[in-house]
Scaffold this motif. Structure first.
Motif, PDB file in Angstrom:
ATOM      1  N   VAL A   1       0.845  -1.201   0.000  1.00 38.64           N
ATOM      2  CA  VAL A   1       0.000   0.000   0.000  1.00 38.64           C
ATOM      3  C   VAL A   1       0.878   1.247   0.000  1.00 38.64           C
ATOM      4  O   VAL A   1       0.616   2.211  -0.731  1.00 38.64           O
ATOM      5  N   ARG A   2       1.921   1.213   0.802  1.00 34.97           N
ATOM      6  CA  ARG A   2       2.834   2.362   0.869  1.00 34.97           C
ATOM      7  C   ARG A   2       3.502   2.607  -0.487  1.00 34.97           C
ATOM      8  O   ARG A   2       3.567   3.749  -0.966  1.00 34.97           O
ATOM      9  N   CYS A   3       3.972   1.544  -1.119  1.00 36.31           N
ATOM     10  CA  CYS A   3       4.651   1.695  -2.414  1.00 36.31           C
ATOM     11  C   CYS A   3       3.689   2.146  -3.508  1.00 36.31           C
ATOM     12  O   CYS A   3       4.014   3.039  -4.300  1.00 36.31           O
ATOM     13  N   PHE A   4       2.526   1.525  -3.571  1.00 32.79           N
ATOM     14  CA  PHE A   4       1.560   1.886  -4.611  1.00 32.79           C
ATOM     15  C   PHE A   4       1.091   3.327  -4.448  1.00 32.79           C
ATOM     16  O   PHE A   4       0.890   4.034  -5.437  1.00 32.79           O
ATOM     17  N   ALA A   5       0.923   3.762  -3.212  1.00 35.05           N
ATOM     18  CA  ALA A   5       0.477   5.137  -2.980  1.00 35.05           C
ATOM     19  C   ALA A   5       1.544   6.135  -3.394  1.00 35.05           C
ATOM     20  O   ALA A   5       1.236   7.196  -3.955  1.00 35.05           O
ATOM     21  N   ARG A   6       2.787   5.822  -3.136  1.00 26.75           N
ATOM     22  CA  ARG A   6       3.874   6.771  -3.392  1.00 26.75           C
ATOM     23  C   ARG A   6       4.353   6.757  -4.833  1.00 26.75           C
ATOM     24  O   ARG A   6       4.761   7.802  -5.365  1.00 26.75           O
ATOM     25  N   HIS A   7       4.316   5.593  -5.464  1.00 26.18           N
ATOM     26  CA  HIS A   7       4.905   5.483  -6.804  1.00 26.18           C
ATOM     27  C   HIS A   7       3.891   5.208  -7.903  1.00 26.18           C
ATOM     28  O   HIS A   7       4.219   5.375  -9.082  1.00 26.18           O
ATOM     29  N   GLY A   8       2.685   4.783  -7.534  1.00 28.16           N
ATOM     30  CA  GLY A   8       1.716   4.370  -8.535  1.00 28.16           C
ATOM     31  C   GLY A   8       1.878   2.905  -8.882  1.00 28.16           C
ATOM     32  O   GLY A   8       2.938   2.305  -8.668  1.00 28.16           O
ATOM     33  N   TYR A   9       0.835   2.335  -9.444  1.00 31.32           N
ATOM     34  CA  TYR A   9       0.850   0.900  -9.739  1.00 31.32           C
ATOM     35  C   TYR A   9       1.948   0.538 -10.728  1.00 31.32           C
ATOM     36  O   TYR A   9       2.676  -0.444 -10.540  1.00 31.32           O
ATOM     37  N   GLN A  10       2.081   1.301 -11.798  1.00 31.55           N
ATOM     38  CA  GLN A  10       3.039   0.943 -12.836  1.00 31.55           C
ATOM     39  C   GLN A  10       4.476   1.017 -12.353  1.00 31.55           C
ATOM     40  O   GLN A  10       5.311   0.178 -12.707  1.00 31.55           O
ATOM     41  N   THR A  11       4.780   2.030 -11.535  1.00 28.87           N
ATOM     42  CA  THR A  11       6.169   2.278 -11.134  1.00 28.87           C
ATOM     43  C   THR A  11       6.592   1.485  -9.911  1.00 28.87           C
ATOM     44  O   THR A  11       7.770   1.147  -9.755  1.00 28.87           O
ATOM     45  N   ALA A  12       5.659   1.191  -9.027  1.00 31.28           N
ATOM     46  CA  ALA A  12       5.999   0.441  -7.807  1.00 31.28           C
ATOM     47  C   ALA A  12       6.627  -0.907  -8.183  1.00 31.28           C
ATOM     48  O   ALA A  12       6.169  -1.586  -9.097  1.00 31.28           O
ATOM     49  N   SER A  13       7.685  -1.276  -7.455  1.00 28.43           N
ATOM     50  CA  SER A  13       8.395  -2.516  -7.784  1.00 28.43           C
ATOM     51  C   SER A  13       8.205  -3.562  -6.691  1.00 28.43           C
ATOM     52  O   SER A  13       8.099  -3.240  -5.502  1.00 28.43           O
ATOM     53  N   MET A  14       8.145  -4.797  -7.112  1.00 30.07           N
ATOM     54  CA  MET A  14       8.038  -5.899  -6.159  1.00 30.07           C
ATOM     55  C   MET A  14       9.294  -5.996  -5.302  1.00 30.07           C
ATOM     56  O   MET A  14       9.232  -6.436  -4.153  1.00 30.07           O
ATOM     57  N   ASP A  15      10.427  -5.575  -5.855  1.00 29.32           N
ATOM     58  CA  ASP A  15      11.662  -5.576  -5.065  1.00 29.32           C
ATOM     59  C   ASP A  15      11.543  -4.637  -3.869  1.00 29.32           C
ATOM     60  O   ASP A  15      11.910  -4.992  -2.747  1.00 29.32           O
TER      61      ASP A  15
END
Length: 212
Positions: free
Chosen positions: A24-38
């Protein structure tokens, strides 16, 4: 080594919760496309293969985030409203306050639900739409109860339209409050309640505005 062994003994539900928090933190900050599983794995303190094992693909992970955050928001609003013995206007006020409080206290969650989920197509937009439909239905019920008590001339179509308008206003106002320093959840809820309920009060007395 002992710390690592202890971490591996965490229950699966707890570990999944940590992964979802990080996602949730990553998707909120970077967006779905940019957020990385790493990055999600690193924030959760686990390996990337474990994220895939527990929660599947990036699409499945994002869907799980939307469902969890939507459920949390709906539970917060329902808990804030209280029972049917409370007058409809007070229940609506309590629901709005709970809604704005949740959005203010969980900004990453609100960004995922209000922005990210709706801008990346299906299945994400559908998940967000289902959450919104539940809130609209809930608000429509409160407006319908109030109209019934007041004996006003309000049709079911009026009730649905008013609920849609109120929820749309709440979503817009929550976004504005999130970006405007100093705006409290109580202030936002009071603003919308004053704006909406004054007009609803006139409708319930069958006093309608009409263009000249």
């Amino acid at each position: 080594m002992a710390g690592g062994a202890k971490a591996r003994r965490l229950p699966r539900a707890v570990r999944e919760g940590q992964m979802l928090d990080a996602a949730v933190r990553c998707f909120a900050r970077h967006g779905y496309q940019t957020a990385s599983m790493d990055e999600i794995a690193e924030l959760a303190g686990v390996s990337k293969p474990l994220v895939y094992l527990y929660l599947g693909s990036k699409e499945e992970l994002f869907t799980a985030c939307i469902r969890r955050e939507a459920g949390a928001l709906l539970r917060a609003v329902a808990a804030g409203v209280g029972g049917s013995e409370v007058p409809p206007d007070e229940r609506l006020w309590a629901g709005l306050l709970a809604f704005f409080t949740y959005a203010a206290e969980h900004p990453d969650s609100w960004v995922v639900l209000s922005r990210q989920a709706r801008t990346h197509g299906e299945p994400f937009a559908g998940e967000a739409a289902r959450m919104r439909d539940e809130i609209v239905g809930f608000v429509a019920g409160l407006i319908g109860e109030a109209a019934g008590e007041a004996g006003g001339d309000i049709t079911s179509r009026d009730v649905e339209a008013l609920a849609q308008a109120l929820v749309g206003s709440a979503e817009s106002l929550a976004g504005w409050a999130d970006e405007t320093p100093g705006v409290t959840a109580r202030e936002a809820a009071a603003t919308l309640m004053n704006f909406a309920w004054a007009g609803l009060g006139n409708l319930m007395k069958s006093e309608r505005w009409s263009p000249r």
